[in-house]
Design a protein around this motif. Structure first.
Motif, PDB file in Angstrom:
ATOM      1  N   HIS A  51      26.110 -39.600  -8.026  1.00  0.00           N
ATOM      2  CA  HIS A  51      26.436 -38.589  -7.017  1.00  0.00           C
ATOM      3  C   HIS A  51      27.033 -39.268  -5.788  1.00  0.00           C
ATOM      4  O   HIS A  51      26.470 -40.255  -5.272  1.00  0.00           O
ATOM      5  N   GLY A  60      27.064 -38.676  -2.654  1.00  0.00           N
ATOM      6  CA  GLY A  60      26.219 -38.769  -1.471  1.00  0.00           C
ATOM      7  C   GLY A  60      25.123 -39.809  -1.571  1.00  0.00           C
ATOM      8  O   GLY A  60      24.464 -40.119  -0.566  1.00  0.00           O
ATOM      9  N   LEU A  61      24.901 -40.355  -2.754  1.00  0.00           N
ATOM     10  CA  LEU A  61      23.815 -41.317  -2.950  1.00  0.00           C
ATOM     11  C   LEU A  61      24.308 -42.743  -3.146  1.00  0.00           C
ATOM     12  O   LEU A  61      23.514 -43.682  -3.068  1.00  0.00           O
ATOM     13  N   LYS A 120      16.613 -40.059   0.037  1.00  0.00           N
ATOM     14  CA  LYS A 120      17.916 -39.425  -0.127  1.00  0.00           C
ATOM     15  C   LYS A 120      18.006 -38.651  -1.443  1.00  0.00           C
ATOM     16  O   LYS A 120      18.636 -37.594  -1.514  1.00  0.00           O
ATOM     17  N   HIS A 133      18.612 -34.658  -1.812  1.00  0.00           N
ATOM     18  CA  HIS A 133      19.633 -34.105  -2.703  1.00  0.00           C
ATOM     19  C   HIS A 133      19.043 -33.059  -3.643  1.00  0.00           C
ATOM     20  O   HIS A 133      19.668 -32.022  -3.912  1.00  0.00           O
ATOM     21  N   THR A 180      15.851 -41.724   7.834  1.00  0.00           N
ATOM     22  CA  THR A 180      17.193 -42.249   7.640  1.00  0.00           C
ATOM     23  C   THR A 180      17.640 -43.176   8.764  1.00  0.00           C
ATOM     24  O   THR A 180      18.340 -44.141   8.534  1.00  0.00           O
TER      25      THR A 180
END
Length: 245
Positions: free
Chosen positions: A19, A21-22, A104, A108, A117
């Motif tokens: 993914h 975003g990861l 994270k 998700h 974060t």
């Protein structure tokens, strides 16, 4: 089957890492893992030849016919010991990064922000992460010692290879499910109790992690895959139970 379901979470972890975003949060723990496995490989290459030669030279003459088999067996066993040891060390070093990756992945999957974060939160989590890793080691070491002793006892040592398989799988469960558990404020004691309620499910997951660690090249990616898979397992199997201390 419950074992297959547990293994399936490892496959889900591998898919999650693709993914967009990861990816950034995968790179740092992946780098740590590659470095540590590289060091482990150098140790294996540097010392295994001399040590194996000494061991084989020590054997009686009548065992000379199985020298090749012994070389193969000893290299496999020593290699497993090296890679599992360096995997534990890599997890110790990368614990804060693994916690961030688990956070994270959970964000998700659930949209739930855990607030670890920013750099300050990551630095503040280091002492806690080290403490959790020490708790894991104090959990592992007595069991490893007991199993080593059993391995030396004639008769009982017939079943110890299977006990090693089970122990290794369970250690991998403890190692990786701890990251999302810790992120959600669940104590190490409470986590062990929760895991023990679904042993087959978790052994399926831990057995899959053990298998990844034994596969050349694939084992470089075992850590982030296991963290992501363990987080998915936590979200689906543990978070709905609303575990509290």
């Amino acid at each position: 089957m419950t074992l297959v379901k547990g293994f399936g979470y490892l496959l889900q972890g591998a898919r999650l890492l693709s993914h967009p975003g990861l990816r950034l949060f995968v790179l740092l723990p992946l780098l740590v893992n590659i470095i540590m496995f590289g060091v482990g490989l150098l140790v294996l290459i540097s010392f295994v030849g001399g040590w194996m030669g000494d061991i084989v030279a020590w054997l009686p003459e009548w065992m000379g016919g199985i020298t090749s088999f012994l070389w193969f067996l000893l290299v496999i066993l020593f290699g497993m010991a090296v890679f599992f040891s360096f995997n534990l060390l890599a997890n110790f070093i990368a614990a804060p990064l693994n916690g961030l990756l688990a956070e994270k992945v959970q964000l998700h999957l659930t949209g739930k922000e855990l607030g670890i974060t920013n750099l300050g939160s990551i630095l503040a989590s280091i002492p806690r992460s080290i403490g959790r890793e020490i708790s894991k080691l104090t959990y592992y070491l007595p069991r490893i010692l007991i199993l080593l002793i059993l391995t030396l006892i004639p008769g009982i040592n017939v079943i110890t290879p299977w006990l090693w398989v089970l122990l290794t799988a369970w250690m991998m469960v403890i190692q990786y499910v701890d990251y999302p558990m810790d992120n959600n404020g669940i104590s190490f004691r409470k986590m062990k109790r929760s895991l023990s309620q679904q042993r087959l499910l978790h052994l399926g997951f831990g057995g899959g992690v053990s298998l990844l660690l034994m596969l050349p090249v694939v084992n470089f990616f075992a850590m982030p895959i296991a963290v992501a898979g363990a987080t998915a397992l936590y979200v689906n199997e543990h978070e709905p139970l609303n575990i509290v201390d």
